[in-house]
Scaffold this motif. Structure first.
Motif, PDB file in Angstrom:
ATOM      1  N   GLY A 112       2.287   2.703 -10.722  1.00 34.13           N
ATOM      2  CA  GLY A 112       3.005   2.113  -9.604  1.00 34.13           C
ATOM      3  C   GLY A 112       2.044   1.438  -8.664  1.00 34.13           C
ATOM      4  N   ALA A 113       2.576   0.460  -7.923  1.00 29.52           N
ATOM      5  CA  ALA A 113       1.759  -0.283  -6.967  1.00 29.52           C
ATOM      6  C   ALA A 113       2.608  -0.623  -5.752  1.00 29.52           C
ATOM      7  CB  ALA A 113       1.221  -1.560  -7.605  1.00 29.52           C
ATOM      8  N   SER A 114       1.959  -0.702  -4.609  1.00 32.06           N
ATOM      9  CA  SER A 114       2.660  -1.125  -3.398  1.00 32.06           C
ATOM     10  C   SER A 114       1.695  -1.837  -2.473  1.00 32.06           C
ATOM     11  CB  SER A 114       3.316   0.062  -2.687  1.00 32.06           C
ATOM     12  OG  SER A 114       2.361   1.004  -2.263  1.00 32.06           O
ATOM     13  N   LEU A 115       2.265  -2.650  -1.596  1.00 37.38           N
ATOM     14  CA  LEU A 115       1.524  -3.279  -0.519  1.00 37.38           C
ATOM     15  C   LEU A 115       2.055  -2.666   0.760  1.00 37.38           C
ATOM     16  CD1 LEU A 115      -0.557  -5.469   0.324  1.00 37.38           C
ATOM     17  CD2 LEU A 115       1.382  -7.029   0.565  1.00 37.38           C
ATOM     18  N   VAL A 116       1.143  -2.151   1.590  1.00 34.43           N
ATOM     19  CA  VAL A 116       1.542  -1.320   2.723  1.00 34.43           C
ATOM     20  C   VAL A 116       0.914  -1.828   4.021  1.00 34.43           C
ATOM     21  CG1 VAL A 116       1.566   1.055   3.611  1.00 34.43           C
ATOM     22  CG2 VAL A 116       1.600   0.654   1.144  1.00 34.43           C
ATOM     23  N   GLU A 155      -0.419   0.106   9.814  1.00 33.51           N
ATOM     24  CA  GLU A 155      -0.102   0.362  11.210  1.00 33.51           C
ATOM     25  C   GLU A 155       1.227   1.112  11.304  1.00 33.51           C
ATOM     26  OE1 GLU A 155       0.231  -3.022  14.024  1.00 33.51           O
ATOM     27  OE2 GLU A 155      -1.911  -2.657  14.267  1.00 33.51           O
ATOM     28  N   SER A 156       2.197   0.674  10.512  1.00 30.40           N
ATOM     29  CA  SER A 156       3.527   1.278  10.541  1.00 30.40           C
ATOM     30  C   SER A 156       3.764   2.269   9.407  1.00 30.40           C
ATOM     31  CB  SER A 156       4.600   0.186  10.460  1.00 30.40           C
ATOM     32  OG  SER A 156       4.568  -0.433   9.177  1.00 30.40           O
ATOM     33  N   GLY A 157       2.996   2.152   8.317  1.00 35.01           N
ATOM     34  CA  GLY A 157       3.220   2.988   7.144  1.00 35.01           C
ATOM     35  C   GLY A 157       4.321   2.475   6.237  1.00 35.01           C
ATOM     36  N   MET A 158       4.844   1.300   6.522  1.00 38.68           N
ATOM     37  CA  MET A 158       5.959   0.757   5.749  1.00 38.68           C
ATOM     38  C   MET A 158       5.464  -0.125   4.611  1.00 38.68           C
ATOM     39  SD  MET A 158       8.773   0.036   8.665  1.00 38.68           S
ATOM     40  CE  MET A 158      10.013  -0.172   7.423  1.00 38.68           C
ATOM     41  N   MET A 159       6.184  -0.030   3.483  1.00 41.08           N
ATOM     42  CA  MET A 159       5.869  -0.868   2.335  1.00 41.08           C
ATOM     43  C   MET A 159       6.422  -2.274   2.549  1.00 41.08           C
ATOM     44  SD  MET A 159       6.483   1.322  -1.152  1.00 41.08           S
ATOM     45  CE  MET A 159       8.241   1.272  -0.962  1.00 41.08           C
ATOM     46  N   LEU A 160       5.633  -3.266   2.173  1.00 45.52           N
ATOM     47  CA  LEU A 160       6.097  -4.646   2.170  1.00 45.52           C
ATOM     48  C   LEU A 160       6.663  -5.004   0.808  1.00 45.52           C
ATOM     49  CD1 LEU A 160       3.126  -6.306   4.065  1.00 45.52           C
ATOM     50  CD2 LEU A 160       5.265  -5.435   4.994  1.00 45.52           C
ATOM     51  N   GLY A 161       6.320  -4.205  -0.192  1.00 42.12           N
ATOM     52  CA  GLY A 161       6.817  -4.407  -1.541  1.00 42.12           C
ATOM     53  C   GLY A 161       6.247  -3.351  -2.452  1.00 42.12           C
ATOM     54  N   ARG A 198      -5.964   5.790   7.876  1.00 45.20           N
ATOM     55  CA  ARG A 198      -6.199   5.995   9.312  1.00 45.20           C
ATOM     56  C   ARG A 198      -7.261   7.068   9.559  1.00 45.20           C
ATOM     57  NH1 ARG A 198       0.066   6.480  11.064  1.00 45.20           N
ATOM     58  NH2 ARG A 198       0.641   4.284  10.904  1.00 45.20           N
ATOM     59  N   ALA A 199      -7.183   8.165   8.794  1.00 39.43           N
ATOM     60  CA  ALA A 199      -8.152   9.255   8.962  1.00 39.43           C
ATOM     61  C   ALA A 199      -9.562   8.783   8.623  1.00 39.43           C
ATOM     62  CB  ALA A 199      -7.766  10.452   8.099  1.00 39.43           C
ATOM     63  N   LYS A 200      -9.705   8.009   7.554  1.00 38.83           N
ATOM     64  CA  LYS A 200     -11.024   7.522   7.174  1.00 38.83           C
ATOM     65  C   LYS A 200     -11.565   6.552   8.214  1.00 38.83           C
ATOM     66  CE  LYS A 200     -14.617   7.562   4.753  1.00 38.83           C
ATOM     67  NZ  LYS A 200     -15.420   8.793   4.759  1.00 38.83           N
ATOM     68  N   ALA A 201     -10.702   5.700   8.742  1.00 37.94           N
ATOM     69  CA  ALA A 201     -11.134   4.761   9.784  1.00 37.94           C
ATOM     70  C   ALA A 201     -11.594   5.520  11.033  1.00 37.94           C
ATOM     71  CB  ALA A 201      -9.997   3.800  10.120  1.00 37.94           C
ATOM     72  N   ARG A 202     -10.868   6.572  11.421  1.00 45.91           N
ATOM     73  CA  ARG A 202     -11.270   7.387  12.579  1.00 45.91           C
ATOM     74  C   ARG A 202     -12.604   8.076  12.324  1.00 45.91           C
ATOM     75  NH1 ARG A 202      -5.868   8.900  12.559  1.00 45.91           N
ATOM     76  NH2 ARG A 202      -6.392  10.865  11.554  1.00 45.91           N
ATOM     77  N   THR A 203     -12.795   8.569  11.104  1.00 43.13           N
ATOM     78  CA  THR A 203     -14.042   9.249  10.745  1.00 43.13           C
ATOM     79  C   THR A 203     -15.220   8.285  10.829  1.00 43.13           C
ATOM     80  OG1 THR A 203     -12.861  10.781   9.317  1.00 43.13           O
ATOM     81  CG2 THR A 203     -15.229  10.563   8.938  1.00 43.13           C
ATOM     82  N   LEU A 204     -15.063   7.091  10.279  1.00 44.30           N
ATOM     83  CA  LEU A 204     -16.140   6.104  10.352  1.00 44.30           C
ATOM     84  C   LEU A 204     -16.459   5.746  11.791  1.00 44.30           C
ATOM     85  CD1 LEU A 204     -15.191   3.712   7.416  1.00 44.30           C
ATOM     86  CD2 LEU A 204     -16.998   5.442   7.455  1.00 44.30           C
ATOM     87  N   ASP A 205     -15.412   5.616  12.603  1.00 43.30           N
ATOM     88  CA  ASP A 205     -15.615   5.315  14.025  1.00 43.30           C
ATOM     89  C   ASP A 205     -16.376   6.448  14.715  1.00 43.30           C
ATOM     90  OD1 ASP A 205     -15.181   3.593  16.299  1.00 43.30           O
ATOM     91  OD2 ASP A 205     -13.723   5.088  17.002  1.00 43.30           O
ATOM     92  N   GLY A 212      -7.504 -11.650   8.801  1.00 44.70           N
ATOM     93  CA  GLY A 212      -7.011 -12.010  10.116  1.00 44.70           C
ATOM     94  C   GLY A 212      -6.388 -10.870  10.909  1.00 44.70           C
ATOM     95  N   GLY A 213      -6.905  -9.671  10.755  1.00 51.01           N
ATOM     96  CA  GLY A 213      -6.409  -8.549  11.523  1.00 51.01           C
ATOM     97  C   GLY A 213      -5.149  -7.901  10.984  1.00 51.01           C
ATOM     98  N   SER A 214      -4.619  -8.395   9.867  1.00 52.88           N
ATOM     99  CA  SER A 214      -3.434  -7.772   9.285  1.00 52.88           C
ATOM    100  C   SER A 214      -3.817  -6.427   8.691  1.00 52.88           C
ATOM    101  CB  SER A 214      -2.837  -8.646   8.177  1.00 52.88           C
ATOM    102  OG  SER A 214      -2.357  -9.839   8.704  1.00 52.88           O
ATOM    103  N   PRO A 215      -3.218  -5.351   9.180  1.00 57.84           N
ATOM    104  CA  PRO A 215      -3.586  -4.005   8.706  1.00 57.84           C
ATOM    105  C   PRO A 215      -2.848  -3.642   7.419  1.00 57.84           C
ATOM    106  CG  PRO A 215      -1.971  -3.825  10.451  1.00 57.84           C
ATOM    107  CD  PRO A 215      -2.245  -5.301  10.261  1.00 57.84           C
ATOM    108  N   LEU A 216      -3.300  -4.191   6.282  1.00 56.44           N
ATOM    109  CA  LEU A 216      -2.612  -3.987   5.013  1.00 56.44           C
ATOM    110  C   LEU A 216      -3.522  -3.344   3.980  1.00 56.44           C
ATOM    111  CD1 LEU A 216      -0.914  -7.496   4.639  1.00 56.44           C
ATOM    112  CD2 LEU A 216       0.078  -5.436   5.637  1.00 56.44           C
ATOM    113  N   PHE A 217      -2.896  -2.644   3.016  1.00 56.75           N
ATOM    114  CA  PHE A 217      -3.637  -2.184   1.856  1.00 56.75           C
ATOM    115  C   PHE A 217      -2.750  -2.215   0.620  1.00 56.75           C
ATOM    116  CE2 PHE A 217      -2.002   1.884   3.547  1.00 56.75           C
ATOM    117  CZ  PHE A 217      -1.491   2.512   2.410  1.00 56.75           C
ATOM    118  N   PHE A 218      -3.419  -2.425  -0.524  1.00 57.77           N
ATOM    119  CA  PHE A 218      -2.776  -2.259  -1.814  1.00 57.77           C
ATOM    120  C   PHE A 218      -2.956  -0.802  -2.215  1.00 57.77           C
ATOM    121  CE2 PHE A 218      -2.991  -6.825  -3.067  1.00 57.77           C
ATOM    122  CZ  PHE A 218      -1.721  -6.926  -3.592  1.00 57.77           C
TER     123      PHE A 218
END
Length: 131
Positions: free
Chosen positions: A28-32, A35-41, A63-70, A98-104
């Motif tokens: 399975g795959a998703s684009l997320v 920031e909101s946790g919602m799937m775009l697809g 989010r947890a990994k980003a906080r840890t790195l910070d 461009g600042g879009s908080p997305l991940f595959f």
């Protein structure tokens, strides 16, 4: 080879997810939006993988990994996060656009997957995504 098909042209979200599902072992795959946790697809998943729950849960991982790195003062961006299970790989590929908080998010059947090729293919798909 997958990368030759995607290099050089832009894909919409649906096409990018379909391409991700052609990666050997893809479950399975998703684009997320993390920031909101919602799937775009999404593509694949089904009874064996609840992509909505997995996408929301992986938002917390990012989010947890980003906080840890910070907290550690590390100013590098996250390329991808890999979670290995007994029978699956879970790959999270952040998109830095461009600042879009997305991940595959890509779940793979470990016995059928080639992790190095999956990472390479997902990187090419991410590059070709037109948002």
């Amino acid at each position: 080879m997958l990368c030759q098909r995607v290099e050089g042209y832009l894909m919409d979200i649906e096409t990018a997810l379909k391409e991700a599902m052609t990666i050997d072992g893809a479950i399975g795959a998703s684009l997320v939006d993390y920031e909101s946790g919602m799937m775009l697809g999404s593509a694949g998943g089904g009874r064996t993988l609840d992509l909505e729950a997995a996408s929301a849960g992986n938002t917390d991982v990012v989010r947890a990994k980003a906080r840890t790195l910070d907290a550690l003062g590390i100013k590098e961006g996250i390329e991808d996060i890999l979670i290995t299970l007994d029978r699956q790989y879970h790959l999270i590929r952040l998109l830095h656009r461009g600042g879009s908080p997305l991940f595959f998010y890509l779940a793979l059947d470990r016995p059928r997957a080639n992790l190095a090729l999956a990472r390479h293919s997902l990187r090419a798909i991410a590059r070709g995504l037109d948002l």
